[in-house]
Scaffold this motif. Structure first.
Motif, PDB file in Angstrom:
ATOM      1  N   LEU A 240       0.848  -1.193   0.000  1.00  0.00           N
ATOM      2  CA  LEU A 240       0.000   0.000   0.000  1.00  0.00           C
ATOM      3  C   LEU A 240       0.882   1.241   0.000  1.00  0.00           C
ATOM      4  O   LEU A 240       1.946   1.239   0.593  1.00  0.00           O
ATOM      5  CB  LEU A 240      -0.875   0.010   1.258  1.00  0.00           C
ATOM      6  CG  LEU A 240      -2.017  -0.978   1.286  1.00  0.00           C
ATOM      7  CD1 LEU A 240      -2.641  -1.012   2.670  1.00  0.00           C
ATOM      8  CD2 LEU A 240      -3.071  -0.605   0.259  1.00  0.00           C
TER       9      LEU A 240
ATOM     10  N   GLU B  36       2.442   4.561   1.194  1.00  0.00           N
ATOM     11  CA  GLU B  36       2.605   5.158   2.522  1.00  0.00           C
ATOM     12  C   GLU B  36       1.696   6.378   2.625  1.00  0.00           C
ATOM     13  O   GLU B  36       1.737   7.238   1.751  1.00  0.00           O
ATOM     14  CB  GLU B  36       4.048   5.652   2.683  1.00  0.00           C
ATOM     15  CG  GLU B  36       5.051   4.551   2.925  1.00  0.00           C
ATOM     16  CD  GLU B  36       4.926   3.997   4.333  1.00  0.00           C
ATOM     17  OE1 GLU B  36       4.582   4.785   5.236  1.00  0.00           O
ATOM     18  OE2 GLU B  36       5.154   2.785   4.507  1.00  0.00           O
ATOM     19  N   PRO B  37       0.907   6.462   3.682  1.00  0.00           N
ATOM     20  CA  PRO B  37       0.020   7.622   3.772  1.00  0.00           C
ATOM     21  C   PRO B  37       0.803   8.941   3.894  1.00  0.00           C
ATOM     22  O   PRO B  37       0.295   9.996   3.552  1.00  0.00           O
ATOM     23  CB  PRO B  37      -0.782   7.356   5.044  1.00  0.00           C
ATOM     24  CG  PRO B  37      -0.534   5.946   5.420  1.00  0.00           C
ATOM     25  CD  PRO B  37       0.752   5.530   4.790  1.00  0.00           C
TER      26      PRO B  37
ATOM     27  N   LEU C 198       0.540  11.133  -2.845  1.00  0.00           N
ATOM     28  CA  LEU C 198       0.036  10.109  -3.764  1.00  0.00           C
ATOM     29  C   LEU C 198       0.198  10.588  -5.199  1.00  0.00           C
ATOM     30  O   LEU C 198      -0.071  11.748  -5.508  1.00  0.00           O
ATOM     31  CB  LEU C 198      -1.454   9.887  -3.534  1.00  0.00           C
ATOM     32  CG  LEU C 198      -1.931   9.045  -2.371  1.00  0.00           C
ATOM     33  CD1 LEU C 198      -3.458   9.056  -2.363  1.00  0.00           C
ATOM     34  CD2 LEU C 198      -1.434   7.621  -2.489  1.00  0.00           C
TER      35      LEU C 198
ATOM     36  N   ASP D 203      -0.675   5.774  -8.186  1.00  0.00           N
ATOM     37  CA  ASP D 203      -1.081   5.114  -6.927  1.00  0.00           C
ATOM     38  C   ASP D 203      -2.596   5.069  -6.827  1.00  0.00           C
ATOM     39  O   ASP D 203      -3.195   4.060  -6.475  1.00  0.00           O
ATOM     40  CB  ASP D 203      -0.605   5.910  -5.695  1.00  0.00           C
ATOM     41  CG  ASP D 203       0.907   5.945  -5.565  1.00  0.00           C
ATOM     42  OD1 ASP D 203       1.560   4.970  -5.961  1.00  0.00           O
ATOM     43  OD2 ASP D 203       1.423   6.970  -5.068  1.00  0.00           O
TER      44      ASP D 203
ATOM     45  N   GLN E 101     -10.500   0.688   2.527  1.00  0.00           N
ATOM     46  CA  GLN E 101      -9.175   1.210   2.846  1.00  0.00           C
ATOM     47  C   GLN E 101      -9.091   1.647   4.289  1.00  0.00           C
ATOM     48  O   GLN E 101     -10.093   2.038   4.878  1.00  0.00           O
ATOM     49  CB  GLN E 101      -8.873   2.428   1.975  1.00  0.00           C
ATOM     50  CG  GLN E 101      -8.719   2.098   0.521  1.00  0.00           C
ATOM     51  CD  GLN E 101      -8.563   3.353  -0.298  1.00  0.00           C
ATOM     52  OE1 GLN E 101      -9.354   4.278  -0.161  1.00  0.00           O
ATOM     53  NE2 GLN E 101      -7.555   3.387  -1.138  1.00  0.00           N
TER      54      GLN E 101
ATOM     55  N   LEU F   4      -5.591   6.329   4.674  1.00  0.00           N
ATOM     56  CA  LEU F   4      -5.342   6.241   3.235  1.00  0.00           C
ATOM     57  C   LEU F   4      -6.506   6.846   2.453  1.00  0.00           C
ATOM     58  O   LEU F   4      -6.330   7.534   1.448  1.00  0.00           O
ATOM     59  CB  LEU F   4      -5.129   4.774   2.838  1.00  0.00           C
ATOM     60  CG  LEU F   4      -4.567   4.533   1.434  1.00  0.00           C
ATOM     61  CD1 LEU F   4      -3.208   5.197   1.261  1.00  0.00           C
ATOM     62  CD2 LEU F   4      -4.456   3.036   1.157  1.00  0.00           C
TER      63      LEU F   4
END
Ligand SMILES: [Zn+2]
Lengths: 171, 90
Positions: B5, B7-8, B12, B16, B29, B33
């Motif tokens: 996933l 990375e928050p 983005l 992604d 989710q 995120l």
């Protein structure tokens, strides 16, 4: 039972098997399997749902015995990206909403033709998940593949279908 | 899933977003995120268009393929073939 459920079930078989004779054979297989198993039908599921599942299985069996036609790779149908992560080709949103599109007769044929262009492994997952309403685990069990593969194939199939439809539905 | 996933914490990209759009659409989710997706969508018209047409694809496929009006009655010879085969095998 044949007359009541048959038309709807034939439509199900046709989604998997575009050839009418194959679809009719699958329907016949399905009713035969249903009559043989009717003793095990416990009435927990509605009869229609039970028959639907048997027909999906019969259609998949028929599909496996057919020779595969040559197909485009899914990659060729997927969106491409630039190095910065932006999409390569940009278009506007579609001119019409799905509801508006659905009212036009030719949409039906365009969508069917677009789905038939998907590679079979992807087309089948899209049909089972988005059209026949099976969930990820049920689809994985029916096809004998991992749930993760179902998820990946579904997303790719939708993206590929979106690309194909975009060329039809944007100005 | 094999794909990690995003990375928050990092920004983005459109890539992604599109790669994980199925989870976003299915509301599957982790909340942080989802927030990152929503802030990207708020700023990126291209991804908004993509999201809309991705959802429209599912809807229009469903509407076109589940069109029951095409069903009609079964051809009589098919009904007969089915009834005969069931009789033969029972
Ligand atoms: Zn974006």
């Amino acid at each position: 039972m044949v007359r009541t459920y048959g038309p709807r079930l034939l439509a199900v078989a046709r989604r998997f098997l575009p050839n009418d004779a194959d679809a009719a054979d699958a329907l016949q297989d399905a009713f035969l399997a249903a009559f043989r198993a009717i003793g095990r039908f416990e009435g927990h599921a509605a009869l229609g749902t039970w028959l639907h599942r048997i027909t999906v299985n019969a259609a998949l069996m028929r599909l496996r015995t057919r020779r595969r036609r040559p197909e485009t790779s899914i990659e060729a149908l997927l969106p491409s990206f630039r190095a910065d992560g932006h999409r390569d080709v940009r278009r506007e949103a579609w001119r019409e909403t799905p509801e508006e599109l659905a009212t036009r007769k030719e949409t039906n044929d365009i969508v069917r033709a677009a789905i038939s262009r998907l590679p079979e492994d992807y087309r089948i997952v899209l049909l089972l998940r988005d059209i026949e309403g099976l969930d990820t685990d049920e689809t994985a069990a029916v096809l004998g593949i991992q749930a993760g593969a179902v998820k990946t194939r579904l997303h790719r199939a939708r993206m590929a279908l979106r690309e194909v439809l975009e060329t039809e539905f944007t100005p | 899933m094999t794909k990690p996933l995003p990375e928050p914490s990092r920004e983005l990209t459109c890539r992604d977003l599109i790669e994980f759009l199925d989870d976003y659409v299915a509301d599957r989710q982790p909340p942080e995120l989802r927030v990152a997706f929503e802030s990207h969508l708020a700023e990126c018209r291209h991804c908004r268009d993509y999201l809309r047409t991705y959802s429209d694809t599912i809807a229009v496929a469903r509407a076109s393929l589940c069109d029951e009006s095409r069903a009609g009655a079964l051809p009589e010879d098919l009904v007969q073939a089915i009834v005969d085969s069931v009789r033969r095998h029972s």
